[in-house]
Design a protein around this motif. Sequence first.
Motif, PDB file in Angstrom:
ATOM      1  N   VAL A   1      84.957  24.165  66.569  1.00  0.00           N
ATOM      2  CA  VAL A   1      85.692  25.367  66.968  1.00  0.00           C
ATOM      3  C   VAL A   1      85.059  25.983  68.216  1.00  0.00           C
ATOM      4  O   VAL A   1      85.752  26.332  69.176  1.00  0.00           O
ATOM      5  N   ILE A   2      83.760  26.092  68.216  1.00  0.00           N
ATOM      6  CA  ILE A   2      83.069  26.701  69.360  1.00  0.00           C
ATOM      7  C   ILE A   2      83.228  25.839  70.612  1.00  0.00           C
ATOM      8  O   ILE A   2      83.541  26.356  71.701  1.00  0.00           O
ATOM      9  N   LEU A   3      83.026  24.531  70.482  1.00  0.00           N
ATOM     10  CA  LEU A   3      83.175  23.649  71.647  1.00  0.00           C
ATOM     11  C   LEU A   3      84.611  23.639  72.165  1.00  0.00           C
ATOM     12  O   LEU A   3      84.840  23.631  73.388  1.00  0.00           O
ATOM     13  N   LEU A   4      85.575  23.652  71.262  1.00  0.00           N
ATOM     14  CA  LEU A   4      86.975  23.676  71.670  1.00  0.00           C
ATOM     15  C   LEU A   4      87.312  24.978  72.385  1.00  0.00           C
ATOM     16  O   LEU A   4      88.021  24.970  73.396  1.00  0.00           O
TER      17      LEU A   4
ATOM     18  N   TYR B   1      86.795  34.146  61.740  1.00  0.00           N
ATOM     19  CA  TYR B   1      86.525  35.142  62.788  1.00  0.00           C
ATOM     20  C   TYR B   1      86.197  34.461  64.113  1.00  0.00           C
ATOM     21  O   TYR B   1      86.664  34.887  65.172  1.00  0.00           O
ATOM     22  N   ILE B   2      85.400  33.408  64.053  1.00  0.00           N
ATOM     23  CA  ILE B   2      85.051  32.679  65.274  1.00  0.00           C
ATOM     24  C   ILE B   2      86.297  31.992  65.838  1.00  0.00           C
ATOM     25  O   ILE B   2      86.497  31.944  67.054  1.00  0.00           O
ATOM     26  N   GLY B   3      87.163  31.466  64.959  1.00  0.00           N
ATOM     27  CA  GLY B   3      88.417  30.864  65.407  1.00  0.00           C
ATOM     28  C   GLY B   3      89.336  31.868  66.083  1.00  0.00           C
ATOM     29  O   GLY B   3      89.985  31.554  67.084  1.00  0.00           O
TER      30      GLY B   3
ATOM     31  N   GLY C   1      89.364  27.118  62.529  1.00  0.00           N
ATOM     32  CA  GLY C   1      88.600  28.174  61.860  1.00  0.00           C
ATOM     33  C   GLY C   1      89.129  28.455  60.462  1.00  0.00           C
ATOM     34  O   GLY C   1      88.358  28.671  59.518  1.00  0.00           O
ATOM     35  N   LEU C   2      90.447  28.427  60.310  1.00  0.00           N
ATOM     36  CA  LEU C   2      91.030  28.608  58.976  1.00  0.00           C
ATOM     37  C   LEU C   2      90.702  27.428  58.072  1.00  0.00           C
ATOM     38  O   LEU C   2      90.497  27.608  56.865  1.00  0.00           O
ATOM     39  N   LEU C   3      90.640  26.232  58.632  1.00  0.00           N
ATOM     40  CA  LEU C   3      90.226  25.065  57.848  1.00  0.00           C
ATOM     41  C   LEU C   3      88.782  25.236  57.370  1.00  0.00           C
ATOM     42  O   LEU C   3      88.467  24.962  56.211  1.00  0.00           O
ATOM     43  N   GLY C   4      87.914  25.691  58.247  1.00  0.00           N
ATOM     44  CA  GLY C   4      86.524  25.935  57.864  1.00  0.00           C
ATOM     45  C   GLY C   4      86.408  27.006  56.794  1.00  0.00           C
ATOM     46  O   GLY C   4      85.597  26.898  55.870  1.00  0.00           O
TER      47      GLY C   4
ATOM     48  N   THR D   1      96.024  26.875  72.642  1.00  0.00           N
ATOM     49  CA  THR D   1      95.010  27.875  72.320  1.00  0.00           C
ATOM     50  C   THR D   1      94.982  28.211  70.831  1.00  0.00           C
ATOM     51  O   THR D   1      94.027  28.836  70.373  1.00  0.00           O
ATOM     52  N   LEU D   2      95.980  27.799  70.082  1.00  0.00           N
ATOM     53  CA  LEU D   2      95.988  28.062  68.642  1.00  0.00           C
ATOM     54  C   LEU D   2      95.082  27.109  67.865  1.00  0.00           C
ATOM     55  O   LEU D   2      94.794  27.359  66.689  1.00  0.00           O
ATOM     56  N   LEU D   3      94.626  26.035  68.478  1.00  0.00           N
ATOM     57  CA  LEU D   3      93.784  25.057  67.778  1.00  0.00           C
ATOM     58  C   LEU D   3      92.492  25.655  67.206  1.00  0.00           C
ATOM     59  O   LEU D   3      92.156  25.364  66.055  1.00  0.00           O
ATOM     60  N   PRO D   4      91.732  26.476  67.946  1.00  0.00           N
ATOM     61  CA  PRO D   4      90.527  27.045  67.329  1.00  0.00           C
ATOM     62  C   PRO D   4      90.836  27.908  66.107  1.00  0.00           C
ATOM     63  O   PRO D   4      90.074  27.907  65.139  1.00  0.00           O
TER      64      PRO D   4
END
Length: 123
Positions: free
Chosen positions: A22-25, A98-100, A60-63, A53-56
Motif C-alpha cells: 500500500v505504501i509503495l503503491l 487509514y494508510i490506504g 488497505g481494506l484487504l489488510g 488511485t483507488l488501489l491503495p
Amino acid sequence: METLISFLKHSSGLELLVLLVVILLAVSLILAGIWIVIASRRRKPICFFLMATLLPLFLGLLGTYLSLANVEKTAAMFPEAGAEIVTAARQEAWIPAYIGVAGTLIPALIGVIGLVLKKERQT
C-alpha cells in the motif's frame, strides 16, 4: 503512535506485506500523478489515473480484513482475553485502512488538480 508500534509488533508477515505494498503503491501513484499532470495534453489519461488511485484504498481494506480476521480467530482461541484487549486489537486492525485512505487521497487530489488545469478541447 503507540497503537502503530503495537500493530507493527504484532502483525503477521502477510499483513505487513500488504501494508508495504500500500505504501509503495501510494508513493508511486504520487510520482506518476505528477508526471501525468505535467505530460498529458488531454483529460483522458488523468481520468484513468483517478481510477487507479483507488488501489491503495482497496489494498488497505484487504489488510484490515486480514487483521480483523486474525483478531477474531485469536479471540475465539483465547476466550479468557479481556474485552479491553480485544477492543485495542480491533482498533489496531484499522491502521491499514487509514494508510490506504491517505494513499488514495493524495494522488486523487493531484488528479483532480490536473483535471482542473486541463481544459476540455473542443473539436
